[in-house]
Design a protein around this motif. Structure first.
Motif, short mmCIF file in Angstrom:
data_model
loop_
_atom_site.label_atom_id
_atom_site.label_comp_id
_atom_site.label_asym_id
_atom_site.label_seq_id
_atom_site.Cartn_x
_atom_site.Cartn_y
_atom_site.Cartn_z
N HIS A 1 0.82 -1.21 0.00
CA HIS A 1 0.00 0.00 0.00
C HIS A 1 0.85 1.26 0.00
O HIS A 1 0.39 2.32 -0.45
CB HIS A 1 -0.97 0.00 1.19
CG HIS A 1 -0.35 0.27 2.52
ND1 HIS A 1 0.25 -0.71 3.28
CD2 HIS A 1 -0.20 1.42 3.23
CE1 HIS A 1 0.71 -0.18 4.40
NE2 HIS A 1 0.45 1.11 4.40
N LEU B 1 1.77 1.71 -3.60
CA LEU B 1 0.59 2.28 -4.24
C LEU B 1 0.59 3.80 -4.10
O LEU B 1 0.35 4.53 -5.08
CB LEU B 1 -0.67 1.69 -3.61
CG LEU B 1 -2.01 2.37 -3.90
CD1 LEU B 1 -2.33 2.33 -5.38
CD2 LEU B 1 -3.13 1.71 -3.09
N TYR C 1 -8.65 2.26 -5.99
CA TYR C 1 -8.08 1.67 -4.78
C TYR C 1 -9.12 0.79 -4.11
O TYR C 1 -10.30 0.81 -4.48
CB TYR C 1 -7.61 2.75 -3.82
CG TYR C 1 -8.73 3.57 -3.21
CD1 TYR C 1 -9.28 3.22 -1.97
CD2 TYR C 1 -9.27 4.67 -3.88
CE1 TYR C 1 -10.33 3.95 -1.42
CE2 TYR C 1 -10.32 5.40 -3.34
CZ TYR C 1 -10.84 5.04 -2.11
OH TYR C 1 -11.88 5.76 -1.57
N ILE D 1 -5.86 2.86 3.28
CA ILE D 1 -6.17 4.04 2.47
C ILE D 1 -5.48 5.32 2.96
O ILE D 1 -5.46 6.31 2.23
CB ILE D 1 -7.69 4.29 2.41
CG1 ILE D 1 -8.23 4.68 3.79
CG2 ILE D 1 -8.43 3.08 1.87
CD1 ILE D 1 -9.67 5.18 3.75
N LEU E 1 -2.53 6.65 0.64
CA LEU E 1 -3.06 7.07 -0.65
C LEU E 1 -3.92 8.32 -0.51
O LEU E 1 -3.83 9.25 -1.33
CB LEU E 1 -3.88 5.95 -1.27
CG LEU E 1 -4.61 6.32 -2.58
CD1 LEU E 1 -3.62 6.67 -3.67
CD2 LEU E 1 -5.54 5.21 -3.02
N GLY F 1 -10.24 9.70 -6.15
CA GLY F 1 -10.18 8.30 -5.73
C GLY F 1 -11.41 7.53 -6.17
O GLY F 1 -12.54 8.00 -6.01
N GLY G 1 -4.34 2.11 -10.70
CA GLY G 1 -5.05 1.54 -9.56
C GLY G 1 -4.17 0.52 -8.87
O GLY G 1 -3.22 -0.01 -9.46
N GLU H 1 -3.85 -2.46 -5.30
CA GLU H 1 -4.37 -3.16 -4.14
C GLU H 1 -3.25 -3.44 -3.14
O GLU H 1 -2.08 -3.49 -3.50
CB GLU H 1 -4.99 -4.50 -4.55
CG GLU H 1 -6.10 -4.42 -5.55
CD GLU H 1 -6.70 -5.79 -5.84
OE1 GLU H 1 -7.31 -6.37 -4.92
OE2 GLU H 1 -6.52 -6.29 -6.96
N TYR I 1 -0.97 -4.09 -9.24
CA TYR I 1 -0.94 -2.70 -9.70
C TYR I 1 -1.43 -2.66 -11.14
O TYR I 1 -0.91 -3.36 -12.01
CB TYR I 1 0.47 -2.12 -9.61
CG TYR I 1 1.06 -2.22 -8.22
CD1 TYR I 1 0.48 -1.55 -7.14
CD2 TYR I 1 2.19 -2.99 -7.98
CE1 TYR I 1 1.01 -1.65 -5.87
CE2 TYR I 1 2.73 -3.09 -6.71
CZ TYR I 1 2.14 -2.43 -5.65
OH TYR I 1 2.66 -2.53 -4.39
#
Length: 524
Positions: free
Chosen positions: A257, A260, A278, A283, A286, A297, A319, A321, A326
């Motif tokens: 993450h 990300l 996402y 979170i 991000l 988002g 995007g 996870e 990715y």
């Protein structure tokens, strides 16, 4: 034929009891019936059953008048490239990714790398069940072979600027999966990158470790190698090569993450206001990037089919996870195992930073538990877990977008059942380290009434829990931080009964089970 093999975004099961050539043929027949077009492409991994399953698809294609060409043994991201760039009507990848060797699976896509409707596939499979049980699935011919290796390497390198790459020494662990196959060809075109390979030979027995780099314990050898070789970073692939995970120059595992968030910043710096997809596990990092660069988002359920469909529909530029999938608009909205490490090289060169410096910008602002895996007791349900967590914490808000999400002013939790394994996964985030530890402890207290904690490991079936006592004992020794923590005693008692106590030294504990002398190993 049982239909439990149909998951949220692929077909997956054990071989041969759940998946065999007869079932593969039935799935193929249903797939070709619901997918428009006549030209298809297939690839498969190194598992013993993968080629026979591909041949079952070839037989179904032949019987139904479809054209099918084969990439042979390949990675999932190569299949996506072939499907997306060569204008096929659909694509099939035979793989169970990181699952053990007795598993296999089938990923099915439509034109443009758009996921098919799994509910529609399942319904058609059920309708066809009686019609295909006696069909001869043996394919006597040869599947036409295609090779897009050069096209793929040229394409993937065109998405980055290799002139910005710094001189780097990189350790790469392919985990005996398919990931090293095309990565090696890309690295050969990057003279500034010195590569030391680990376990590049495809081997479905996964003799060194499970090919699931999201589990930090599977990157221990990689971390040790990074340190001993004084390397700049480490890269680990999953079994089918569509994911990669990073280890920094100090041998520290980098949570996906955080990668990300680093990638989101990279894209938003170039395209402010762009859309980023996402999911709900982690979170905070991000969200800070989205706010800084006015990004939009797009929340999604976890899973590659959900992300691909959302990104196609909404025009998202990127995007990602927490599972290290990715997705990039430039790769047909599909996940890639190669583009992520190329982007990291470019970011390291452009920002003239070490990987740890990039990571620490987020790591010490937003604290994460990592994924906590629990397997439910046979008489408990996910819904009961959700209710108990909600009742125990009295959250500021509770939502159910993908499993349970409970929010507080300074921490949050997501609990959801796995789509590929029989367990509940819990992720906790907090704005302070103390709050994170407090929340983790409380979650374990609640979950002790419902489930057995598996650490960062995973099991493919509940039967795997009934492993020999010696194996379970050794597993505990590898997780002493967990075993000897008084807050976590209940799951241990579930496994071993009241005979175990948290203050029992390992030798005394072993002797309770008839092991009078035990040779102890250091697990690092």
């Amino acid at each position: 034929m049982e239909d439990t093999i149909f998951r949220a975004y692929d077909v997956r099961g054990t071989v041969p009891d759940q998946l065999n050539t007869q079932v593969a043929y039935a799935v193929a027949k249903a797939y070709f019936e619901i997918t428009p077009g006549s030209n298809f492409i297939i690839g498969y991994d190194m598992r013993e059953s993968s080629l026979p399953f591909a041949r079952a698809f070839a037989k179904a294609a032949q019987d139904m008048g479809r054209s099918l060409v084969s990439l042979g043994r390949t990675t999932t991201d190569m299949l996506y490239f072939g499907l997306g760039s060569k204008n096929f009507d659909g694509g099939i990848m035979i793989t169970a990714s990181h699952n053990p060797k007795h598993w296999n699976g089938i990923k099915l896509m439509g034109k443009g790398v758009v996921p098919i409707d799994m509910n529609q596939l399942r319904a058609r499979y059920q309708e066809n069940d009686l019609q295909v049980q006696e069909v001869d699935t043996e394919f006597s011919g040869e599947i036409q072979a295609v090779n897009y290796d050069k096209d793929f390497t040229d394409f993937i390198l065109s998405l980055v600027d290799p002139t910005t790459f710094p001189a780097l020494k990189v350790i790469v662990d392919a985990g005996n999966g398919m990931g090293g196959l095309h990565a090696r060809k890309v690295f050969q075109l990057l003279p500034m990158i010195e590569v030391i390979e680990m376990y590049f030979e495809p081997n479905a027995n996964f003799p060194h470790h499970q090919a699931n780099p999201v589990v930090p314990s599977n990157t221990k050898e990689l971390s040790q190698k990074v340190i001993s070789e004084n390397a700049d970073l480490g890269i680990a692939f999953d079994g089918d090569g569509d994911r990669c995970v990073f280890v920094d120059e100090n041998g520290n595992y980098v949570s996906p993450h955080i990668i990300l968030a680093i990638f989101a910043r990279f894209f938003l710096q170039r395209s402010p206001g762009a859309k980023i997809a996402y999911e709900y596990r982690n979170i905070y990092a991000l969200d800070s990037v989205l706010k800084e660069y006015q990004g939009v988002g797009l929340p999604s359920k976890a899973g590659h089919s959900f992300f691909k469909e959302l990104m196609h529909r909404e025009g998202a530029i990127f995007g990602g996870e927490s599972s290290a999938h990715y997705y990039f608009q430039d790769t047909f909205n599909a996940d890639s195992g190669i583009l992520p490490f190329l982007l990291i090289f470019q970011i390291l060169g452009s920002e003239k930073k070490k990987l740890s410096e990039l990571v620490n910008e987020f790591k010490y602002k937003f604290y994460s538990s990592g994924e906590l895996n629990f397997i439910l007791q046979s008489n408990k349900t996910v819904e009961e877990v959700y209710q108990a967590l909600t009742d125990s914490f009295h959250p500021k808000s509770t939502t159910m977008p993908d499993g349970l999400v409970i929010e507080f002013d300074n921490w949050r939790l997501n609990a959801r059942p796995s789509n590929t394994e029989p367990m509940v996964r819990i992720n906790i985030e907090a704005l302070s380290e103390n709050q994170l530890e407090e929340s983790i402890t409380k979650v374990h207290e609640v979950m002790g009434d419902f489930a057995i904690y598996l650490g960062d490991s995973s099991y493919s079936t509940q039967e795997d829990l009934h492993s020999p006592l010696k194996d379970r004992y050794l597993k505990l020794l590898q997780n002493l931080w967990y075993t000897w923590n008084p807050h976590y005693i209940l799951p241990i008692i579930d496994l071993y009964g009241d005979g175990w106590r948290k203050n029992s030294p390992p030798g005394e504990f072993a002797s309770q089970y008839g092991k009078k002398k035990t040779r102890f190993h250091t697990y690092r």
